[in-house]
Design a protein around this motif. Sequence first.
Motif, PDB file in Angstrom:
ATOM      1  N   VAL A  17       0.928  -1.149   0.088  1.00 56.31           N
ATOM      2  CA  VAL A  17      -0.090  -0.032   0.036  1.00 56.31           C
ATOM      3  C   VAL A  17       0.831   1.024   0.205  1.00 56.31           C
ATOM      4  O   VAL A  17       0.082   2.181   0.174  1.00 56.31           O
TER       5      VAL A  17
ATOM      6  N   THR B  76       2.665   2.935  -2.193  1.00 52.82           N
ATOM      7  CA  THR B  76       2.228   3.937  -3.055  1.00 52.82           C
ATOM      8  C   THR B  76       1.270   4.604  -3.127  1.00 52.82           C
ATOM      9  O   THR B  76       0.910   6.182  -3.079  1.00 52.82           O
ATOM     10  N   ASP B  77      -0.042   3.941  -2.702  1.00 55.63           N
ATOM     11  CA  ASP B  77      -1.235   4.669  -2.478  1.00 55.63           C
ATOM     12  C   ASP B  77      -1.215   5.313  -1.425  1.00 55.63           C
ATOM     13  O   ASP B  77      -1.938   6.658  -1.298  1.00 55.63           O
TER      14      ASP B  77
ATOM     15  N   ALA C  73       0.411   8.644  -1.736  1.00 53.54           N
ATOM     16  CA  ALA C  73      -0.081   9.756  -2.626  1.00 53.54           C
ATOM     17  C   ALA C  73      -1.269  10.257  -1.864  1.00 53.54           C
ATOM     18  O   ALA C  73      -1.848  11.700  -1.914  1.00 53.54           O
ATOM     19  N   ARG C  74      -2.020   9.555  -0.961  1.00 55.61           N
ATOM     20  CA  ARG C  74      -3.293  10.041  -0.363  1.00 55.61           C
ATOM     21  C   ARG C  74      -2.629  11.089   0.937  1.00 55.61           C
ATOM     22  O   ARG C  74      -3.341  12.035   1.216  1.00 55.61           O
TER      23      ARG C  74
END
Length: 272
Positions: free
Chosen positions: A15, A17-18, A21-22
Motif C-alpha cells: 500500500v 504508493t497509494d 499519494a493519499r
Amino acid sequence: MPEGYDSHADYMGWVKTDADARAVEVRATLIRAFARFVEMREIEVINFAAMTALDLAAAIQAEPSILKPLMACCNVAGRAIERDLDIRGVDTYVPRLSDAHAAAIAGYLKPFLPQELAVPALSELDRFFFVDKEIRARKGRWEQTIVESLNTLSRYTFKKRRFEVGEESFEIDAAAPERGKIEVAIDVKRIEARRDIHKRADEIINKATKFKKKHPKSLFAAVVYYPFTAEHVNVRSRLESRSIDAVCFASQGGEQIGVAIGLLVDQLKIRK
C-alpha cells in the motif's frame, strides 16, 4: 518469515504508493478546507531521519512508554512484532525489553518511520490508541460483570469453557459447572449496530444448535447487549429456536445487569 508467508514489511509495501499519494492529497485538502484557520507555529519536531537504529533503541530503553506511539505511527501492532521478530508477550504500553529486544524492535521500526514528525501529532496518535484500548477493556469488563452476577444469583459457578462438536470447537462465555459435562451454557453477546444483528443472531443460534447436539438435555441461554430497546421484541423473535431456552437483554449498569440476570436465572430455574 518462512518462504511463502508475508511479513509486515510486505504488507506495507502493498500500500506504500497509494498511501504516500493519499498523504499528499490529504495534506493539501486539509490546508484548503481550513485555510482561514491554518496557523504557522513553532513546535517540537522529531527528526527520525537524523537518528540511527541504535539511537532509536537507546531512546526506547530509556523511555519504554514511547514504544506504542512509535509503533502506531508505523502502523505496526504487537502481533507483527511477535510474528516477524518472534518476540512474544510485549506489552506495548508498558514494555519490559532486554537490550537485544529493544535493538531488534528499533531496527524493525526504523524503515517505517517518517522522516520527521511533530511531537504533538505523535502524542495525539498515542492518545487515540489508548482511548480505543480502554474502551475495549471496559466492554470486556461488561462480560465479566455478567458472569459475576450469574455466580452471585445462581446455584452454579460459571466460567468460560469450550465444547467440541465433530471437528468444530466453540467457546461458551459463561458455562456451568466449572468441570465435567456442561449443564448450563450462556452466550454473552454485545451487538452495538443494527447492521450486525442478523449476523450475531445467526451466530448465537448456530452455537446453540451445536451445543444442544452435544448436550441435548442441558440449558442454553443468551445475554444480549443491544442499545436499540424498541427493537428488543424483534431480536427476541429472531432468536426463537428450540435450542435456546432463554434470552435476556442487559445494559451497561451494574444494577440493571443484576435485574436482567435475576430474571434469567428465574426463567432457567437455577436461582440459589
